[in-house]
Design a protein around this motif. Structure first.
Motif, short mmCIF file in Angstrom:
data_model
loop_
_atom_site.label_atom_id
_atom_site.label_comp_id
_atom_site.label_asym_id
_atom_site.label_seq_id
_atom_site.Cartn_x
_atom_site.Cartn_y
_atom_site.Cartn_z
N ARG A 241 -19.38 -1.99 -13.36
CA ARG A 241 -18.36 -2.78 -14.05
C ARG A 241 -18.07 -4.07 -13.28
O ARG A 241 -18.35 -4.18 -12.09
CB ARG A 241 -17.07 -1.97 -14.20
N ARG A 242 -17.47 -4.99 -13.97
CA ARG A 242 -17.08 -6.26 -13.37
C ARG A 242 -15.80 -6.08 -12.58
O ARG A 242 -14.85 -5.45 -13.07
CB ARG A 242 -16.89 -7.32 -14.46
N THR A 243 -15.75 -6.59 -11.36
CA THR A 243 -14.55 -6.48 -10.52
C THR A 243 -14.16 -7.87 -10.01
O THR A 243 -14.99 -8.78 -9.94
CB THR A 243 -14.80 -5.57 -9.30
N PRO A 244 -12.89 -8.04 -9.61
CA PRO A 244 -12.46 -9.33 -9.06
C PRO A 244 -12.82 -9.50 -7.59
O PRO A 244 -12.61 -10.57 -7.03
CB PRO A 244 -10.94 -9.30 -9.24
N TRP A 245 -13.32 -8.42 -6.97
CA TRP A 245 -13.67 -8.49 -5.56
C TRP A 245 -15.15 -8.18 -5.38
O TRP A 245 -15.75 -7.48 -6.19
CB TRP A 245 -12.88 -7.49 -4.70
N LYS A 246 -15.72 -8.71 -4.31
CA LYS A 246 -17.04 -8.24 -3.90
C LYS A 246 -16.84 -6.88 -3.26
O LYS A 246 -16.14 -6.75 -2.26
CB LYS A 246 -17.68 -9.21 -2.90
N LEU A 247 -17.45 -5.87 -3.82
CA LEU A 247 -17.26 -4.50 -3.39
C LEU A 247 -18.40 -4.09 -2.45
O LEU A 247 -19.58 -4.23 -2.80
CB LEU A 247 -17.22 -3.58 -4.60
N THR A 248 -18.04 -3.59 -1.26
CA THR A 248 -19.02 -3.21 -0.25
C THR A 248 -18.73 -1.80 0.24
O THR A 248 -17.61 -1.51 0.66
CB THR A 248 -19.01 -4.18 0.95
N ARG A 249 -19.73 -0.95 0.18
CA ARG A 249 -19.61 0.38 0.77
C ARG A 249 -20.28 0.36 2.14
O ARG A 249 -21.39 -0.16 2.31
CB ARG A 249 -20.28 1.44 -0.11
N ILE A 250 -19.60 0.96 3.12
CA ILE A 250 -20.13 1.06 4.48
C ILE A 250 -20.13 2.52 4.86
O ILE A 250 -19.06 3.17 4.89
CB ILE A 250 -19.28 0.25 5.47
N ASP A 251 -21.29 3.08 5.16
CA ASP A 251 -21.37 4.45 5.64
C ASP A 251 -21.42 4.43 7.17
O ASP A 251 -22.23 3.71 7.76
CB ASP A 251 -22.61 5.14 5.08
N ILE A 252 -20.54 5.20 7.79
CA ILE A 252 -20.47 5.27 9.25
C ILE A 252 -21.24 6.50 9.70
O ILE A 252 -20.80 7.64 9.48
CB ILE A 252 -19.00 5.35 9.73
N PRO A 253 -22.42 6.34 10.33
CA PRO A 253 -23.23 7.49 10.73
C PRO A 253 -22.46 8.40 11.69
O PRO A 253 -21.93 7.96 12.71
CB PRO A 253 -24.44 6.86 11.42
N GLY A 254 -22.38 9.67 11.34
CA GLY A 254 -21.66 10.63 12.17
C GLY A 254 -20.15 10.49 12.13
O GLY A 254 -19.44 11.21 12.83
N GLY A 255 -19.66 9.58 11.30
CA GLY A 255 -18.23 9.30 11.27
C GLY A 255 -17.43 10.44 10.65
O GLY A 255 -17.78 10.94 9.58
N THR A 256 -16.37 10.83 11.33
CA THR A 256 -15.46 11.84 10.82
C THR A 256 -14.26 11.16 10.18
O THR A 256 -14.17 9.93 10.14
CB THR A 256 -15.02 12.79 11.94
N HIS A 257 -13.32 11.96 9.69
CA HIS A 257 -12.23 11.40 8.90
C HIS A 257 -11.37 10.42 9.68
O HIS A 257 -11.08 9.33 9.19
CB HIS A 257 -11.36 12.53 8.35
N SER A 258 -10.95 10.79 10.89
CA SER A 258 -9.97 9.97 11.62
C SER A 258 -10.53 9.26 12.84
O SER A 258 -10.10 8.16 13.16
CB SER A 258 -8.79 10.86 12.07
N ALA A 259 -11.48 9.89 13.54
CA ALA A 259 -11.86 9.41 14.87
C ALA A 259 -12.69 8.14 14.86
O ALA A 259 -12.90 7.55 15.92
CB ALA A 259 -12.61 10.52 15.62
N ASP A 260 -13.16 7.72 13.70
CA ASP A 260 -14.05 6.56 13.65
C ASP A 260 -13.42 5.35 13.00
O ASP A 260 -14.13 4.46 12.51
CB ASP A 260 -15.35 6.94 12.94
N ALA A 261 -12.10 5.26 13.01
CA ALA A 261 -11.43 4.10 12.42
C ALA A 261 -11.88 2.80 13.09
O ALA A 261 -12.09 1.79 12.42
CB ALA A 261 -9.92 4.26 12.50
N ALA A 262 -12.02 2.83 14.41
CA ALA A 262 -12.45 1.62 15.11
C ALA A 262 -13.88 1.23 14.73
O ALA A 262 -14.20 0.04 14.63
CB ALA A 262 -12.34 1.81 16.63
N ASN A 263 -14.74 2.22 14.49
CA ASN A 263 -16.10 1.92 14.06
C ASN A 263 -16.11 1.35 12.65
O ASN A 263 -16.91 0.46 12.33
CB ASN A 263 -16.96 3.19 14.11
N ALA A 264 -15.23 1.87 11.79
CA ALA A 264 -15.13 1.32 10.44
C ALA A 264 -14.64 -0.12 10.48
O ALA A 264 -15.14 -0.98 9.75
CB ALA A 264 -14.18 2.19 9.61
N TYR A 265 -13.65 -0.38 11.33
CA TYR A 265 -13.14 -1.74 11.49
C TYR A 265 -14.26 -2.68 11.96
O TYR A 265 -14.45 -3.76 11.40
CB TYR A 265 -11.99 -1.73 12.50
N ARG A 266 -15.00 -2.25 12.96
CA ARG A 266 -16.06 -3.10 13.49
C ARG A 266 -17.11 -3.39 12.43
O ARG A 266 -17.52 -4.55 12.23
CB ARG A 266 -16.72 -2.42 14.70
#
Length: 276
Positions: A241-266
């Motif tokens: 569908r058409r969106t107003p934002w550029k949509l980007t998915r980022i998969d964090i290898p080995g990332g768990t729910h909470s402990a990888d927030a800094a990796n997601a930010y980076r």
């Protein structure tokens, strides 16, 4: 006798030792240079609650008085400001990331009722009772109170305004993207909660005036299985569908729910500043 004399001598020396200085009630962040900046308390009329606002200023902020910087607003600042804000200095060293102003929005406690992320970040839904969600009020606090206050005090570039949130705060990121897309240039949701809020997140695409909006969603490969499934459904829905934002998915290898927030930010910041 020798034991008695030894104890007496130790007690005498202890009495002559210089007493430790009294501890300050609050330890200044100026002694933590990676987080050096400012702090002020904020009573929100919109949200009806008290918040603690921590500001991490760029290392070269004083040396460039005419420069304006991208600004990142961090939800859950109680935990994420020291981790993500402090880590940004290493991103400038290793990744050559531009410096940014980082604003941590904290409650001052992890305990209810002081901490009320379960109310401020709770989207509306069929199972949410009246009073269990103040998400609209919290978003008004961001828009009408905090952003004008912060960007009136510090040299932020409003054209590069970013909002970051993790888990339940990630749901607030999605809510913001749908309810007022033009308010932030970029939004980063790390392992967001998908329910409640499906009526909003799978609803009609919002209208926006800015052509450069970004919405990045980071999902750990070790995220809770039901949430990874829901994230996949959501991306499949909006990729068609058409969106107003550029949509980007980022998969964090080995990332768990909470402990990888800094990796997601980076990963998200690299996408915004080094890839786009």
């Amino acid at each position: 006798m020798r034991i008695i004399l030894g104890v007496f001598a130790a007690a005498l020396l202890a009495g002559c030792a210089t007493p430790a200085p009294p501890r300050a009630a609050v330890t200044p962040l100026d002694h933590l240079p990676a987080l050096r900046g400012d702090y002020f308390p904020f009573r929100s009329r919109e949200a009806g609650h008290d918040y603690h606002i921590y500001v991490r200023l760029p290392q070269d902020y004083a040396a460039h008085p005419a420069r304006r910087y991208p600004i990142v607003y961090l939800l859950d600042g109680d935990s994420l400001f020291p981790v993500v804000g402090g880590n940004h200095i290493f991103l400038t060293i290793d990744d050559k990331m531009p410096e940014v102003i980082v604003v941590g929005i904290a409650y001052g406690s992890f305990d209810k009722p002081i901490n009320r992320r379960h109310i401020d970040f709770m989207p509306l839904g069929p199972d949410v009772k009246p009073g269990e969600s103040r998400i609209a009020d919290f978003h008004n606090f961001l828009e009408r109170e905090l952003i004008p206050q912060v960007e009136g005090r510090y040299r932020a570039d409003p054209a590069k305004r970013i909002l970051f949130g993790q888990s339940r705060a990630g749901a607030l990121i999605l809510y913001s993207a749908f309810k007022q897309p033009d308010l932030f240039w970029a939004r980063i949701a790390s392992n967001p909660s998908w329910t409640p809020g499906e009526d909003i997140f799978f609803g009609a695409a919002p209208a926006a005036t800015r052509p450069d909006l970004q919405l990045l969603v980071a999902v750990g490969t070790e995220e809770y299985p039901d949430r990874r499934i829901k994230a996949g459904e959501w991306f499949s829905h909006w990729n068609a569908r058409r969106t107003p934002w550029k949509l980007t998915r980022i998969d964090i290898p080995g990332g768990t729910h909470s402990a990888d927030a800094a990796n997601a930010y980076r990963a998200a910041m690299r996408q915004l500043f080094l890839t786009n």
